[in-house]
Design a protein around this motif. Sequence first.
Motif, PDB file in Angstrom:
ATOM      1  N   VAL A  37      -1.557   4.212   4.687  1.00 40.21           N
ATOM      2  CA  VAL A  37      -2.546   4.990   3.925  1.00 40.21           C
ATOM      3  C   VAL A  37      -2.459   6.464   4.278  1.00 40.21           C
ATOM      4  O   VAL A  37      -2.487   7.337   3.402  1.00 40.21           O
ATOM      5  CB  VAL A  37      -3.962   4.441   4.187  1.00 40.21           C
ATOM      6  CG1 VAL A  37      -5.018   5.370   3.577  1.00 40.21           C
ATOM      7  CG2 VAL A  37      -4.118   3.039   3.627  1.00 40.21           C
ATOM      8  N   GLN A  88      -1.133   9.302   1.257  1.00 43.79           N
ATOM      9  CA  GLN A  88      -2.300   9.794   0.504  1.00 43.79           C
ATOM     10  C   GLN A  88      -2.039  11.210   0.004  1.00 43.79           C
ATOM     11  O   GLN A  88      -2.078  12.178   0.753  1.00 43.79           O
ATOM     12  CB  GLN A  88      -3.562   9.762   1.357  1.00 43.79           C
ATOM     13  CG  GLN A  88      -4.807  10.071   0.555  1.00 43.79           C
ATOM     14  CD  GLN A  88      -5.993  10.400   1.430  1.00 43.79           C
ATOM     15  OE1 GLN A  88      -5.821  10.745   2.590  1.00 43.79           O
ATOM     16  NE2 GLN A  88      -7.180  10.322   0.867  1.00 43.79           N
ATOM     17  N   ASP A 138     -11.110   2.571  -4.587  1.00 42.53           N
ATOM     18  CA  ASP A 138     -10.169   2.539  -3.476  1.00 42.53           C
ATOM     19  C   ASP A 138     -10.846   2.892  -2.162  1.00 42.53           C
ATOM     20  O   ASP A 138     -10.538   2.305  -1.112  1.00 42.53           O
ATOM     21  CB  ASP A 138      -9.016   3.507  -3.747  1.00 42.53           C
ATOM     22  CG  ASP A 138      -8.147   3.046  -4.905  1.00 42.53           C
ATOM     23  OD1 ASP A 138      -8.279   1.873  -5.302  1.00 42.53           O
ATOM     24  OD2 ASP A 138      -7.348   3.862  -5.413  1.00 42.53           O
ATOM     25  N   VAL A 155       0.839  -1.206   0.000  1.00 46.02           N
ATOM     26  CA  VAL A 155       0.000   0.000   0.000  1.00 46.02           C
ATOM     27  C   VAL A 155       0.866   1.245   0.000  1.00 46.02           C
ATOM     28  O   VAL A 155       0.638   2.183  -0.781  1.00 46.02           O
ATOM     29  CB  VAL A 155      -0.952  -0.015   1.216  1.00 46.02           C
ATOM     30  CG1 VAL A 155      -1.629   1.339   1.371  1.00 46.02           C
ATOM     31  CG2 VAL A 155      -1.984  -1.111   1.087  1.00 46.02           C
ATOM     32  N   MET A 193       0.871   3.714  -3.229  1.00 45.49           N
ATOM     33  CA  MET A 193       0.277   5.045  -3.050  1.00 45.49           C
ATOM     34  C   MET A 193       1.322   6.129  -3.204  1.00 45.49           C
ATOM     35  O   MET A 193       1.029   7.217  -3.710  1.00 45.49           O
ATOM     36  CB  MET A 193      -0.389   5.152  -1.684  1.00 45.49           C
ATOM     37  CG  MET A 193      -1.675   4.336  -1.566  1.00 45.49           C
ATOM     38  SD  MET A 193      -2.526   4.577  -0.015  1.00 45.49           S
ATOM     39  CE  MET A 193      -3.015   6.284  -0.154  1.00 45.49           C
ATOM     40  N   GLY A 247      -3.199   3.076  -7.666  1.00 45.66           N
ATOM     41  CA  GLY A 247      -4.315   2.687  -6.829  1.00 45.66           C
ATOM     42  C   GLY A 247      -3.922   1.602  -5.830  1.00 45.66           C
ATOM     43  O   GLY A 247      -2.954   0.862  -6.036  1.00 45.66           O
ATOM     44  N   ASN A 248      -4.671   1.500  -4.774  1.00 47.84           N
ATOM     45  CA  ASN A 248      -4.344   0.529  -3.725  1.00 47.84           C
ATOM     46  C   ASN A 248      -5.569  -0.269  -3.321  1.00 47.84           C
ATOM     47  O   ASN A 248      -5.610  -0.849  -2.243  1.00 47.84           O
ATOM     48  CB  ASN A 248      -3.781   1.244  -2.503  1.00 47.84           C
ATOM     49  CG  ASN A 248      -4.732   2.310  -1.975  1.00 47.84           C
ATOM     50  OD1 ASN A 248      -5.862   2.416  -2.454  1.00 47.84           O
ATOM     51  ND2 ASN A 248      -4.282   3.079  -1.004  1.00 47.84           N
ATOM     52  N   GLY A 249      -6.568  -0.262  -4.182  1.00 41.64           N
ATOM     53  CA  GLY A 249      -7.817  -0.918  -3.826  1.00 41.64           C
ATOM     54  C   GLY A 249      -7.637  -2.401  -3.567  1.00 41.64           C
ATOM     55  O   GLY A 249      -8.178  -2.952  -2.601  1.00 41.64           O
ATOM     56  N   GLN A 250      -6.842  -3.093  -4.412  1.00 35.77           N
ATOM     57  CA  GLN A 250      -6.674  -4.534  -4.247  1.00 35.77           C
ATOM     58  C   GLN A 250      -5.950  -4.871  -2.968  1.00 35.77           C
ATOM     59  O   GLN A 250      -6.313  -5.807  -2.246  1.00 35.77           O
ATOM     60  CB  GLN A 250      -5.923  -5.104  -5.458  1.00 35.77           C
ATOM     61  CG  GLN A 250      -5.856  -6.613  -5.479  1.00 35.77           C
ATOM     62  CD  GLN A 250      -7.238  -7.244  -5.483  1.00 35.77           C
ATOM     63  OE1 GLN A 250      -8.116  -6.833  -6.244  1.00 35.77           O
ATOM     64  NE2 GLN A 250      -7.436  -8.244  -4.636  1.00 35.77           N
ATOM     65  N   PHE A 274      -9.140   9.429  -2.582  1.00 32.94           N
ATOM     66  CA  PHE A 274      -9.392   8.071  -3.057  1.00 32.94           C
ATOM     67  C   PHE A 274     -10.397   8.100  -4.193  1.00 32.94           C
ATOM     68  O   PHE A 274     -11.349   8.870  -4.211  1.00 32.94           O
ATOM     69  CB  PHE A 274      -9.975   7.211  -1.937  1.00 32.94           C
ATOM     70  CG  PHE A 274      -8.931   6.648  -1.012  1.00 32.94           C
ATOM     71  CD1 PHE A 274      -7.741   6.139  -1.491  1.00 32.94           C
ATOM     72  CD2 PHE A 274      -9.148   6.613   0.358  1.00 32.94           C
ATOM     73  CE1 PHE A 274      -6.792   5.608  -0.635  1.00 32.94           C
ATOM     74  CE2 PHE A 274      -8.204   6.092   1.212  1.00 32.94           C
ATOM     75  CZ  PHE A 274      -7.013   5.585   0.714  1.00 32.94           C
ATOM     76  N   THR A 275     -10.160   7.181  -5.137  1.00 29.55           N
ATOM     77  CA  THR A 275     -11.210   6.925  -6.112  1.00 29.55           C
ATOM     78  C   THR A 275     -12.326   6.138  -5.421  1.00 29.55           C
ATOM     79  O   THR A 275     -12.167   5.665  -4.290  1.00 29.55           O
ATOM     80  CB  THR A 275     -10.665   6.140  -7.301  1.00 29.55           C
ATOM     81  OG1 THR A 275     -10.218   4.860  -6.834  1.00 29.55           O
ATOM     82  CG2 THR A 275      -9.500   6.877  -7.957  1.00 29.55           C
ATOM     83  N   TRP A 290     -11.045   0.659   1.090  1.00 31.02           N
ATOM     84  CA  TRP A 290     -10.567   1.215   2.368  1.00 31.02           C
ATOM     85  C   TRP A 290     -11.641   1.071   3.443  1.00 31.02           C
ATOM     86  O   TRP A 290     -11.345   0.671   4.589  1.00 31.02           O
ATOM     87  CB  TRP A 290     -10.190   2.674   2.145  1.00 31.02           C
ATOM     88  CG  TRP A 290      -9.841   3.472   3.366  1.00 31.02           C
ATOM     89  CD1 TRP A 290     -10.436   4.609   3.767  1.00 31.02           C
ATOM     90  CD2 TRP A 290      -8.802   3.218   4.300  1.00 31.02           C
ATOM     91  NE1 TRP A 290      -9.848   5.099   4.906  1.00 31.02           N
ATOM     92  CE2 TRP A 290      -8.828   4.243   5.261  1.00 31.02           C
ATOM     93  CE3 TRP A 290      -7.841   2.202   4.431  1.00 31.02           C
ATOM     94  CZ2 TRP A 290      -7.956   4.304   6.335  1.00 31.02           C
ATOM     95  CZ3 TRP A 290      -6.959   2.272   5.501  1.00 31.02           C
ATOM     96  CH2 TRP A 290      -7.018   3.298   6.441  1.00 31.02           C
TER      97      TRP A 290
END
Length: 1812
Positions: free
Chosen positions: A346, A350, A358, A299, A303, A308-311, A354-355, A362
């Motif tokens: 995070v 940041q 994401d 992450v 970031m 992106g860090n959604g996964q 966030f999208t 989160w």
Amino acid sequence: MKCLKVDDYIQRTTSKAQTEQLHQELEDDVKNSPGLQGRTLSDRIIRACNHQLGGGHLHPEHVSQLVKLVELSLRIYDVSAELIPHSVPLYMEKILFHIVKNLSSQEAFSQCSNVAELLWERLATAQQGEQYTAIVRSCFSVLWTGLSADKVKKTFNPQERFLCQIQALSFLLLLDSTNEASSLSNVPIYAEYAVAEFEGICGSLSREGANAVVQKLRSLFDNHYSRSQGCNGKGSKQKTKNSSVYLFCEMLLVVTRMLCKVGHYNVASAFLKETSLKVSDCTGCECTALVLGKLAIDVHSSMKAGAGNGQALTNCARALRSISVELEDQEARAVLQGCDLVVWAVEQTQKQAFTAVDLLAWFSFLEEHQEWMVKLQGKIMTCNSEKLQQSLCFSMYQGFVFAYESLQASQLEDNDALHRVLLYCKATAGKMMTELHKLPSESLLTKAVIAVSNLVCGLYNRHQFDQAFQLVEVVCRDLCRNSPVSLSVDRLSRPFMLAVQTSRKAGHLEQALDWVIHWLKALGDKILPHMAEPISLWVKIKIDAARSSEEDIRLRTLRDGFGPDVPGEEVMLGLLEEELRAYKDVAGDTASERYNTLCDLLDICHEDGSHTHLRAVYLCEMAQVVCFQDFSEQTDCSAVDFTHEALRLLEEEPVTAKNADRLKDDKARVLLWLYICTLEKNLQEAVDGAKEQQEQKREANPIGTNDFDYEAEKKFQDSFQVYDGLQFNLASEHKMCKPLERALKEWTALLQSGALPSVRSPKQTCSSIALTAALFRLMGKPLMALEAYQLSTGLSRLLPDPQQSVSSLCQSASVLLDLGAPDLALVQLQQAEEELPSEPPGEGPSSLSMLLLLLKAQYYYSTGKVAEGVPLLCDVLKQVNECRQSKSWYLLRARALQTCSAYLNLDTAVLPQAERRLVSQHGFGSPDSPLYEGLKLLCSLLVTLVGKGLYGTNDGSSDVRFIDQGDNLLVKWQLLSDLLNCSVRMVAVRSSCGAVNDARLQCLEALKLANKLHAPGQCAELLVIKAELELIQGETRECGSDLNRVADLLDLCTDFSDPAQKAEGKIKPRKSVTYTPGKYNFHYALFLMQVEFSDESDSEAAETKDIPQKRPATRRTAKVASAVPDLPAEKQLPKRQTKGKKSTAVAPSTSSEDDACQPVSTRRGRSRKEAPQKDMETLEEPDKMRAIEEEEESKGVLDITIEELRTSDNDFDDSPASNLEILRRDVCGLDKDGFTELKTKGHVTEGPHTQLSDLDTRTEHLSLEEVQVLLRSAWLTLQHFPNPNIFPTLSSLLALALGQKDPVATTMLHAQSLGVTSRHRTIRHLANCLKKLRKSSGELSDKMNALSLKDLSSTESKSSAEQRLTLLENVFSFPHADSSSFPQSHCQEFQEQLQHLPSGVTVCMMSVFGLKPGEMGDSILLSRLEKGSDPVTVHIPTSKMQRPVSWLVQELDSILVQQKAVSCVTEKAKWWEGRRTLDSRVEHLLTVMEEMLGCWKSFLLPSSPDPQLSRQTQHLSRGLSSRGLTCSEEMLKAVLSAFPALSQEDVQRFSLGVSPHWDEECDQLLCSAVSGLSKIEQPRGHVVLILDKYLQRLPWESVSILRSHSVSRMPSLHSLMGLSVQKETDSHSILKHGVDTKKVFYVLDPDANLGHSRDQFKEWFCSRPDWEGVCGVAPDSRQLEEAVATKDLYIYVGHGAGSRFLDSQMILKQQMRAASLLFGCSSAALAVRGNQEGQGIILSYLIAGCPFILGNLWDVTDRDIDRFTKALLESWLSAGSGASLLQYMSQSRQATHLKHLIGAAPVVYGLPVHLQ
């Protein structure tokens, strides 16, 4: 080696050298295998070293040797101990601990670390117990404390220090987690501390340092891992092993955070992966904490790179979700540490919001994290519960923070994503608030409230009102139950404000009101200081409810909202007062809301209570509400009743030192409102009465046979309405003004000390005083207004309020300027300049600063310093012409326009051409235009402010009602005052330019307003002005009635004077200025001195003192003024005072001159033959059209001088030649010697403008040249804005004085004398059109304008229209040249304008003039003009003729009066006999007209185009010149061209008129020229007659010499040139292209009472498929308006000119295209009233650009005029292409039975039109 005692070894280690020697000996002994004694030997040596290290500070080298000796001795000890174990547990470990401690004291940290490493290795395999634990903990403490002490001295570098700290922590890891849980739990804390310390000192870790740290940790873990390899069983050993592992994992995660910070992701990730495998081997399962650590690294790295860090976050959530609930404490803490690392990763990286993907990932992690923390809260140790609670709350808080950031960055545009985010927020909000209250600190709670508020605010901005409310509701309800003490009021209020606003925007108004109440309750004891915002929203919600007609919500008060939980009385009073104050600040109608709030306040402050003073204040407030709206259904009390009750309570209130100031102020305010309420009551009653009268007038709307009857009836009703409103007097006005005067006295006493008074609201007091001043000024009490403005200025300075102070000073200056005290006004203006606040940068000048400049311009105007005032005025005009939409700027613009008018009204000597041009460049060329624009703007403002009804007619509906909000009331009184003043100025300007009827209508509107205000002073002044206007129009009866009304008003001032004085019958006004009408008495007296009535007029005036007489405007017979019969009984309506429903006001529609000033001669005779005898008996005597009967001339000085110089009738011989004098001499009445002397002088002397005072005006001293100078001076003074009452006479006399010395100047002056009023009107119209074409559509005065300029043609561009209008404006404009250039510049301009004359047109200007203004005279000026030819002018005296010109006019008047009487005869034979007699009289009149002109009738004919005419003319001119006779070629050419039409007598008169020396040879020359022209081509051109107000009434077109020619009329030479310009510039003009017979619109019998006409034409008109029109019904005005603008031909067959259907306002809205044929009675008549020029609807047609208008000069009968109509239309429309209508006029006249009485009536205005 010999084993010595300990003391001996102490001696042997006292120095470095000795210690080194002992080390060497021991080392040698080790080689020899010391055996069993080695344990004792080494023990004693170690103890000796310990002794040396603990004895004091040693040299570092000595310490180093001692440590080496200890290490060697320890190896020997361990070897020996294997043979014989020591009986004391941890014996050597304790000694080593002391050595470590001593080394730490010696600050030998490197050696200390080495010894500690040895100690850790021994302890790692030792049996744990109490002593073990003590040693371990002591060792950690010694090492950690020593390193902490070294932090200052910095013996180690940061990296080494950090590694030592890890070493120290390794000792804690040796402890048993079961027994030492608290110590073990601190390992991560110490690790975090060490990391923070390292980062604080070093900042970053190099790659090598990172590897070293990892290696250290790996070694530490390996040691632990190897130590625990033998623990394979279950139980405490296994548990201890796992606890240590998870502690190490925690410490490792802490170090991982440090590595991530510096970007060593690979190092950290590899080590975690390696350790994770080892931990899995050790524990038998995957370590979730390390998994989270690895994901945190992913992450952080992703970031930081912006990816992106959604996964990764989703994987984190899954990892947490997979954990079993049954975890050990240490493992749970490790997992929490991993979660913290993820959260940290995070937070730290940041960079952007966030999208949606994401953020949802989160939230998924946070949800699992929070759930995990909640589950573990009861399983962990108490010492960590607070931290866990903090983490839990912070995790929830973070969710709202990240959601808000994503929302702000527009990452949540997808509705589904937003919905999912809000689901999480709603589910979390309540939990968060619950958990936050468990924390000991409220700081995070405050942050959470802010975060939720921010998110709700973001949703509010996205119009997600329901979602926002559901979220904020949770927070607000929690705050209602338990509001934190530390939460500030602002932060507490914000969520409540959002709850209110979201409910309001969602349309849940009742819910919004409920939340306002919750908000107020949440404020607690802070409610009063912070109630403004919630109450402001309460009011806004109520306004929303009013707009959506939710009455239950609208009428709900704060008191109702609290229900049973009403706060204390003082608090409730404060809340309700604030609510009332908030309603006042709303820019809308809040009367109902204020009424209900005041009801609550009065209920609290009831009659029997202790708040009597407050009750009086609230009663006054209630009066203000009830004053402007009807609350009769709610209360029986009026506004006046409320003020009386309030005044009573204040009078009874005891005065104390504390309340004295407030009591005076409140009493003054109540008195002010008592006056205002009384005034408003009077206004409303007057408006309702006027509306009722308007409805009655509409119901009884009579249909006259011509437009003049209709206008006469309208005029009568207007006058009656004015007189009916005069139901007051000076005594009642004095009584009504007493409260206002008392209020001023109270405020004067209040402010006399000079200190700021202790009143409720000083600013409100200041505003009330300014309001009082405005009322005094409105009611005509300037001195009291001045006193009030001075009080307002003083109080404003005390506040301080510089804006109000400057405003009051400016108003004071304005009053002083009106009073004629410019020097005093200057003092006020200088003070205002000093106090004027500076303008904010970039905002431009304020309206106040511009008002100051405008007043200075007015000051310079009043002091004659025009050159200094013009630049200031131009600056103001420039600013006000910009689009600034506020009442203050609009008022300022109206005032600036009035000042502009005043400057433009100055003559050219005072305002030179250069300065005039500066003012005119703002779009105004005459004084009338800016003044009219200012008046329209004021009317528009009044309609916007109060609606229709107060000023102007009540026609139309208006929903506008006055709203007492802000400064509206002050603006209203200022506006009414300005409106009255502007109206008076407008009356003066319009009357001076001849628009007397417009002036009269404007005066009537102002008088009606003064009536409604019950202001006798203003009424008296306006009545006198009205009387003056009626005298100008020759209406002596109405004039006398007005003056009698004035006398009644002014005599009533004796009602409150001394009885003795009253008995004297004289007006003796008091010294006080409260009600003294002194200036009106003076004005009235002066006017009475000017007016002389005959005995007959006096008696009539006495009889009609109270009741205005309805008198239709008719032509007046000459010399004989027949008595007008009294008004019939049915017309004498009784006075009544009506009281009706509330109404609204409208801006006046200023009627044009020709609508109301047309002559009511006789009715058109249609359907009048059967009039019964009874009707004949009641028939009213027609009005006179001309001036009143001439008085006996007073032989003034100027009159006598002119008599001596003019061509007197008595100076002529009785010979025929004497009646045909050519205007060839300077002055016709001088003897030959005088004539010879003047003839040599040439032009009039040039030079600067000569003032009358420079000449000795005594008769015996005046020379001819001085008379010319006087005339020229007067003419130049008036030239820029001429008065049509005197300017035509001046122009004629000056033309007569110039004679033939300058034919162009003479003709120019003659042209200037004709159509002055028409030119004024045209200039106004053109200026209006140009203004509308140029100005912005968003301006208020453009929106409220009654007129609108439409496209002049569908294809015409705006620029071409503007060019044409500008050209026309130049044509019609009056001269502005300086006096020094007269007459050269004027003649040059005149000759340039003559180029616009159409080719082939002969222009004949003919006028009658006398020696005095208003006198008809019997001399005629006749000028002839043709394009390309020199003009010629002749003077025709007719007084010695048998039938002078005045007889012609009188005879025609007599014929028309007799026609009216004959039309009422019912017997057919007598009717025809009478009409045939009248026809014969008209025939005789035409003969006399032609005989009167004699030889000069040749001027009326066009010249022959034959070149032989020019040759013969030149030959004759040369022959006469050789004989010594001078005569212009143009004159000779006109006479020769028309010679066949001249009689022998005409020729003889011409000869003698040229020169008394005319002889036979001259006769032979003339005969020779005539004989040479016997075969010339006959004249074929068109003749345009330009006639003055007297001659235009005669039917010149029907004289025999013109009967067969194409003849039309125009009101002035300039109107002809304007029509020619229109023909040249308008590509679609029918003058150029002809009339398309398919584009015809007709109006046939619109009143449905002309059956013969309808039968005659209906079938014909309707059979034409392309024609459009109406028959038997009234046309739609808009349809008619469009028709005349788009069709080619407009035919009207009905009564009059149809002005009831198409009036002047409609005509002037657009350019008229259609040729108009108006076959009604008197449709082309121009009414002459008094000394005015003729006025009629036909002039509006011409001004609007109508190219051709046919109408009747007098009333006609329907059948006979129908014959003419039918003959004309049939012959012309069937003639084919190119046929001119005028060619068929003569033969159509013959179609009538009465060929002169009816046949001569039709005339044409304009230029010839032909068929396409």
